[in-house]
Design a protein around this motif. Structure first.
Motif, PDB file in Angstrom:
ATOM      1  N   MET A   1       0.824  -1.211   0.000  1.00 11.60           N
ATOM      2  CA  MET A   1       0.000   0.000   0.000  1.00 11.60           C
ATOM      3  C   MET A   1       0.857   1.260   0.000  1.00 11.60           C
ATOM      4  O   MET A   1       1.907   1.306   0.626  1.00 11.60           O
ATOM      5  N   THR A   2       0.346   2.286  -0.673  1.00 11.06           N
ATOM      6  CA  THR A   2       0.963   3.599  -0.564  1.00 11.06           C
ATOM      7  C   THR A   2       0.606   4.184   0.809  1.00 11.06           C
ATOM      8  O   THR A   2      -0.281   3.663   1.501  1.00 11.06           O
ATOM      9  N   ALA A   3       1.250   5.266   1.168  1.00 11.54           N
ATOM     10  CA  ALA A   3       0.933   5.925   2.435  1.00 11.54           C
ATOM     11  C   ALA A   3      -0.528   6.375   2.455  1.00 11.54           C
ATOM     12  O   ALA A   3      -1.214   6.232   3.464  1.00 11.54           O
ATOM     13  N   ALA A   4      -1.010   6.892   1.324  1.00 15.29           N
ATOM     14  CA  ALA A   4      -2.404   7.347   1.263  1.00 15.29           C
ATOM     15  C   ALA A   4      -3.368   6.179   1.430  1.00 15.29           C
ATOM     16  O   ALA A   4      -4.394   6.304   2.111  1.00 15.29           O
ATOM     17  N   GLN A   5      -3.058   5.048   0.833  1.00 19.73           N
ATOM     18  CA  GLN A   5      -3.913   3.873   0.995  1.00 19.73           C
ATOM     19  C   GLN A   5      -3.898   3.391   2.446  1.00 19.73           C
ATOM     20  O   GLN A   5      -4.940   2.997   2.983  1.00 19.73           O
ATOM     21  N   ALA A   6      -2.732   3.411   3.077  1.00 20.88           N
ATOM     22  CA  ALA A   6      -2.629   2.998   4.477  1.00 20.88           C
ATOM     23  C   ALA A   6      -3.446   3.937   5.367  1.00 20.88           C
ATOM     24  O   ALA A   6      -4.187   3.487   6.249  1.00 20.88           O
ATOM     25  N   ALA A   7      -3.330   5.235   5.121  1.00 16.31           N
ATOM     26  CA  ALA A   7      -4.101   6.211   5.904  1.00 16.31           C
ATOM     27  C   ALA A   7      -5.600   6.000   5.682  1.00 16.31           C
ATOM     28  O   ALA A   7      -6.391   6.091   6.623  1.00 16.31           O
ATOM     29  N   ALA A   8      -5.983   5.709   4.438  1.00 19.75           N
ATOM     30  CA  ALA A   8      -7.394   5.457   4.134  1.00 19.75           C
ATOM     31  C   ALA A   8      -7.889   4.203   4.850  1.00 19.75           C
ATOM     32  O   ALA A   8      -8.999   4.190   5.401  1.00 19.75           O
ATOM     33  N   LEU A   9      -7.077   3.155   4.868  1.00 22.32           N
ATOM     34  CA  LEU A   9      -7.468   1.911   5.538  1.00 22.32           C
ATOM     35  C   LEU A   9      -7.739   2.151   7.021  1.00 22.32           C
ATOM     36  O   LEU A   9      -8.812   1.836   7.524  1.00 22.32           O
ATOM     37  N   TRP A  10      -6.772   2.721   7.722  1.00 25.48           N
ATOM     38  CA  TRP A  10      -6.910   2.886   9.173  1.00 25.48           C
ATOM     39  C   TRP A  10      -7.963   3.924   9.518  1.00 25.48           C
ATOM     40  O   TRP A  10      -8.720   3.752  10.469  1.00 25.48           O
ATOM     41  N   SER A  11      -8.037   4.994   8.748  1.00 28.24           N
ATOM     42  CA  SER A  11      -9.071   6.003   8.989  1.00 28.24           C
ATOM     43  C   SER A  11     -10.453   5.412   8.759  1.00 28.24           C
ATOM     44  O   SER A  11     -11.377   5.631   9.545  1.00 28.24           O
TER      45      SER A  11
END
Length: 140
Positions: free
Chosen positions: A7-17
């Motif tokens: 995952m990109t950082a944005a995808q990781a942030a989207a997942l956890w958020s």
């Protein structure tokens, strides 16, 4: 777990958020269902079960927004995906453990673990944000 590491950082942030938002929706629905079951329109009506459900939701709503904001800013600053996963994963796990440990009115080790994970995640995110405020990023 290759899916997470790809995952990109944005995808990781989207997942956890996204997971934290869903947790808040779940906790809010518990308040609503408890309120309806006890026919309480405002407040807790002196009902211990409703008071606890409201407090569990309230506690999550006190910490999750700050965490989501930190994840968004860390992503904008160019933090790598693994760093976002550590902060987001710790925060989500901390909130999840804490919420379900509060289902019991007695102090539990889960409550302590949940708050510890939450505070470590927020402290780490806050530290990274402050450091990046001074060192900047190559593209920022």
């Amino acid at each position: 777990m290759a899916l997470l590491t790809d995952m990109t950082a944005a995808q990781a942030a989207a997942l956890w958020s996204g997971l934290m938002v869903l947790l808040m929706v779940f906790l809010a629905s518990r308040v609503i269902m408890t309120r309806r079951a006890n026919r309480v329109l405002l407040g807790d009506g002196g009902n211990a079960e409703l008071s606890l459900a409201s407090r569990i939701f309230g506690n999550a709503s006190e910490y999750i927004p700050a965490g989501i904001g930190a994840l968004a800013l860390l992503t904008l600053l160019g933090m790598p995906g693994p760093a976002i996963h550590v902060v987001g994963g710790m925060l989500f796990l901390g909130r999840l453990i804490h919420a379900f440990s509060l289902s019991n009115r007695k102090p539990t080790i889960g409550r302590v673990i949940g708050m510890t994970l939450t505070l470590f995640a927020l402290f780490g995110a806050g530290g990274m944000l402050v450091v990046h405020a001074f060192i900047g990023t190559p593209h920022g």
